[in-house]
Design a protein around this motif. Structure first.
Motif, PDB file in Angstrom:
ATOM      1  N   HIS A 117      -6.849  10.981   1.547  1.00 34.11           N
ATOM      2  CA  HIS A 117      -6.824  10.170   1.830  1.00 34.11           C
ATOM      3  C   HIS A 117      -5.619  10.183   2.921  1.00 34.11           C
ATOM      4  CE1 HIS A 117     -10.511   7.850   1.278  1.00 34.11           C
ATOM      5  NE2 HIS A 117      -9.841   7.866  -0.232  1.00 34.11           N
ATOM      6  N   THR A 118      -5.895  10.516   4.325  1.00 31.53           N
ATOM      7  CA  THR A 118      -4.679  10.760   4.830  1.00 31.53           C
ATOM      8  C   THR A 118      -4.709   9.991   6.229  1.00 31.53           C
ATOM      9  OG1 THR A 118      -6.103  11.665   7.216  1.00 31.53           O
ATOM     10  CG2 THR A 118      -5.784  13.224   5.122  1.00 31.53           C
ATOM     11  N   ASN A 119      -3.405   9.687   6.637  1.00 33.81           N
ATOM     12  CA  ASN A 119      -2.747   8.288   8.075  1.00 33.81           C
ATOM     13  C   ASN A 119      -3.850   8.956   9.006  1.00 33.81           C
ATOM     14  OD1 ASN A 119      -0.597   8.436   6.491  1.00 33.81           O
ATOM     15  ND2 ASN A 119       1.081   9.824   6.582  1.00 33.81           N
ATOM     16  N   ASN A 120      -4.474  10.147   9.180  1.00 35.47           N
ATOM     17  CA  ASN A 120      -5.093  10.057   9.708  1.00 35.47           C
ATOM     18  C   ASN A 120      -6.372   8.831   9.819  1.00 35.47           C
ATOM     19  OD1 ASN A 120      -6.383  10.905  12.696  1.00 35.47           O
ATOM     20  ND2 ASN A 120      -7.728  12.367  11.452  1.00 35.47           N
ATOM     21  N   GLU A 121      -6.701   8.449   8.941  1.00 39.37           N
ATOM     22  CA  GLU A 121      -7.881   8.226   8.249  1.00 39.37           C
ATOM     23  C   GLU A 121      -7.386   6.527   8.760  1.00 39.37           C
ATOM     24  OE1 GLU A 121     -10.999   7.131   4.313  1.00 39.37           O
ATOM     25  OE2 GLU A 121      -9.271   8.379   3.882  1.00 39.37           O
ATOM     26  N   ALA A 122      -6.300   6.283   8.280  1.00 41.07           N
ATOM     27  CA  ALA A 122      -4.986   5.001   8.026  1.00 41.07           C
ATOM     28  C   ALA A 122      -5.270   4.820  10.040  1.00 41.07           C
ATOM     29  CB  ALA A 122      -3.962   4.866   7.566  1.00 41.07           C
ATOM     30  N   GLN A 123      -4.969   5.433  10.697  1.00 44.28           N
ATOM     31  CA  GLN A 123      -5.298   5.322  12.109  1.00 44.28           C
ATOM     32  C   GLN A 123      -5.914   4.974  12.857  1.00 44.28           C
ATOM     33  OE1 GLN A 123      -2.306   4.835  13.919  1.00 44.28           O
ATOM     34  NE2 GLN A 123      -2.959   4.275  15.158  1.00 44.28           N
ATOM     35  N   GLN A 124      -7.570   5.872  12.380  1.00 44.44           N
ATOM     36  CA  GLN A 124      -8.848   5.107  12.544  1.00 44.44           C
ATOM     37  C   GLN A 124      -9.357   3.952  12.121  1.00 44.44           C
ATOM     38  OE1 GLN A 124     -10.964   8.461  10.755  1.00 44.44           O
ATOM     39  NE2 GLN A 124     -10.643  10.539  12.476  1.00 44.44           N
ATOM     40  N   VAL A 125      -9.035   3.565  10.910  1.00 42.84           N
ATOM     41  CA  VAL A 125      -9.309   2.070  10.481  1.00 42.84           C
ATOM     42  C   VAL A 125      -8.504   0.819  11.783  1.00 42.84           C
ATOM     43  CG1 VAL A 125      -9.466   0.396   8.539  1.00 42.84           C
ATOM     44  CG2 VAL A 125      -9.577   2.944   8.224  1.00 42.84           C
ATOM     45  N   VAL A 183      -4.555   0.109   5.727  1.00 36.85           N
ATOM     46  CA  VAL A 183      -3.293   1.571   6.169  1.00 36.85           C
ATOM     47  C   VAL A 183      -1.583   1.653   5.143  1.00 36.85           C
ATOM     48  CG1 VAL A 183      -1.757   1.559   8.668  1.00 36.85           C
ATOM     49  CG2 VAL A 183      -4.590   1.257   9.014  1.00 36.85           C
ATOM     50  N   GLY A 184      -1.275   2.788   5.153  1.00 32.81           N
ATOM     51  CA  GLY A 184       0.329   2.760   4.003  1.00 32.81           C
ATOM     52  C   GLY A 184       0.095   3.387   3.559  1.00 32.81           C
ATOM     53  N   LYS A 185      -1.437   2.274   2.814  1.00 29.48           N
ATOM     54  CA  LYS A 185      -1.290   2.760   1.402  1.00 29.48           C
ATOM     55  C   LYS A 185      -1.019   4.668   1.006  1.00 29.48           C
ATOM     56  CE  LYS A 185      -3.551  -0.613  -1.362  1.00 29.48           C
ATOM     57  NZ  LYS A 185      -5.030  -1.119  -2.051  1.00 29.48           N
ATOM     58  N   LYS A 186      -0.578   5.184   0.137  1.00 29.11           N
ATOM     59  CA  LYS A 186      -0.697   6.430  -0.075  1.00 29.11           C
ATOM     60  C   LYS A 186      -1.643   6.621  -1.182  1.00 29.11           C
ATOM     61  CE  LYS A 186       3.843   7.114   0.373  1.00 29.11           C
ATOM     62  NZ  LYS A 186       5.177   7.275   0.348  1.00 29.11           N
ATOM     63  N   ILE A 187      -2.920   6.311  -0.718  1.00 23.85           N
ATOM     64  CA  ILE A 187      -4.596   7.005  -1.528  1.00 23.85           C
ATOM     65  C   ILE A 187      -4.734   8.011  -1.502  1.00 23.85           C
ATOM     66  CG2 ILE A 187      -6.642   5.990  -1.471  1.00 23.85           C
ATOM     67  CD1 ILE A 187      -5.724   3.536  -0.700  1.00 23.85           C
ATOM     68  N   GLU A 199     -18.439   0.224   2.812  1.00 25.64           N
ATOM     69  CA  GLU A 199     -18.011   0.989   3.437  1.00 25.64           C
ATOM     70  C   GLU A 199     -16.427   1.214   2.493  1.00 25.64           C
ATOM     71  OE1 GLU A 199     -20.792   2.752   6.438  1.00 25.64           O
ATOM     72  OE2 GLU A 199     -18.452   3.751   6.197  1.00 25.64           O
ATOM     73  N   LEU A 200     -15.789   0.416   3.268  1.00 30.19           N
ATOM     74  CA  LEU A 200     -13.835   0.633   3.041  1.00 30.19           C
ATOM     75  C   LEU A 200     -13.930  -0.158   1.806  1.00 30.19           C
ATOM     76  CD1 LEU A 200     -13.065  -0.143   6.541  1.00 30.19           C
ATOM     77  CD2 LEU A 200     -12.747   2.206   5.663  1.00 30.19           C
ATOM     78  N   CYS A 201     -14.577  -1.147   1.321  1.00 30.34           N
ATOM     79  CA  CYS A 201     -14.190  -1.671   0.316  1.00 30.34           C
ATOM     80  C   CYS A 201     -14.729  -1.151  -0.843  1.00 30.34           C
ATOM     81  CB  CYS A 201     -14.975  -2.681   0.364  1.00 30.34           C
ATOM     82  SG  CYS A 201     -14.257  -3.964   0.901  1.00 30.34           S
ATOM     83  N   ALA A 202     -15.814   0.070  -1.339  1.00 32.66           N
ATOM     84  CA  ALA A 202     -16.204   0.402  -1.694  1.00 32.66           C
ATOM     85  C   ALA A 202     -15.063   1.746  -1.936  1.00 32.66           C
ATOM     86  CB  ALA A 202     -17.955   0.818  -1.281  1.00 32.66           C
ATOM     87  N   LYS A 203     -14.499   2.262  -0.996  1.00 30.81           N
ATOM     88  CA  LYS A 203     -14.430   3.891  -0.751  1.00 30.81           C
ATOM     89  C   LYS A 203     -13.076   2.822  -1.224  1.00 30.81           C
ATOM     90  CE  LYS A 203     -12.788   7.241   2.120  1.00 30.81           C
ATOM     91  NZ  LYS A 203     -12.529   7.786   3.210  1.00 30.81           N
ATOM     92  N   HIS A 204     -11.491   2.235  -0.970  1.00 29.58           N
ATOM     93  CA  HIS A 204     -10.533   1.771  -1.520  1.00 29.58           C
ATOM     94  C   HIS A 204     -10.713   0.806  -2.400  1.00 29.58           C
ATOM     95  CE1 HIS A 204      -9.179   4.325   1.944  1.00 29.58           C
ATOM     96  NE2 HIS A 204     -10.428   4.048   2.998  1.00 29.58           N
ATOM     97  N   TYR A 205     -11.599   0.517  -2.982  1.00 30.32           N
ATOM     98  CA  TYR A 205     -11.785  -0.289  -4.550  1.00 30.32           C
ATOM     99  C   TYR A 205     -11.263  -2.048  -4.181  1.00 30.32           C
ATOM    100  CZ  TYR A 205     -12.480   4.477  -6.987  1.00 30.32           C
ATOM    101  OH  TYR A 205     -13.512   5.451  -6.626  1.00 30.32           O
TER     102      TYR A 205
END
Length: 152
Positions: free
Chosen positions: A73-81, A66-70, A15-21
């Motif tokens: 996508h919110t920082n909350n999502e990065a924190q969850q990852v 984490v830390g990428k500006k995609i 999922e993460l690979c697909a979502k974040h290319y």
């Protein structure tokens, strides 16, 4: 949050690979996991990879996402990852083990490049098979050494 099963971790990787290319090539270039190994996991060809392999990919995804500006996508999502990876991965190696693994991976890569270079200049199938046999034997020996190191 409870620890994920290996199957759930693999689904998360997909999922993460697909979502974040993020491609297997990128994973292979930035971890000790080969791009072919990462591709086999993402494509579902490798259905029972080692736990360490799955954890290594998850840690790489955490570091990459984490830390990428995609957009979207919110920082909350990065924190969850980040939290999910921290909770679901298990450290397998000490720093010394990591250094040995890195050195062995460089050795394997060097051997592969030598074999490919020789194979390109030769048009003899038998010679190429012999060279591949030497390479396979070296990889088997390195794998045995790593297995012994892991047991200690």
């Amino acid at each position: 949050m409870s620890e994920l099963t290996k199957k759930e971790k693999i689904e998360l990787i997909k999922e993460l690979c697909a979502k974040h290319y993020i491609t297997p090539f990128e994973i292979g270039n930035n971890t000790e996991i080969s791009d072919v190994g990462a591709a086999n996991i993402i494509k579902g060809i490798s259905t029972n990879p080692r736990e360490k392999t799955v954890d290594t990919i998850l840690k790489y995804l955490e570091k990459t996402i984490v830390g990428k500006k995609i957009p979207g996508h919110t920082n909350n999502e990065a924190q969850q990852v980040r939290d999910l990876v921290a909770e679901t991965t298990t450290p397998y190696y000490t720093q010394a083990h990591a250094e040995v693994m890195s050195s062995l991976n460089k050795l394997i890569e060097g051997q592969t490049q030598i074999i490919l270079g020789v194979a390109e200049t030769l048009d003899n199938t038998t010679t190429m098979k012999t060279l591949q046999g030497f390479h396979d034997a070296a990889l088997n020996r390195i794998t045995a050494l790593l297995d012994n190191a892991r047991k200690s």
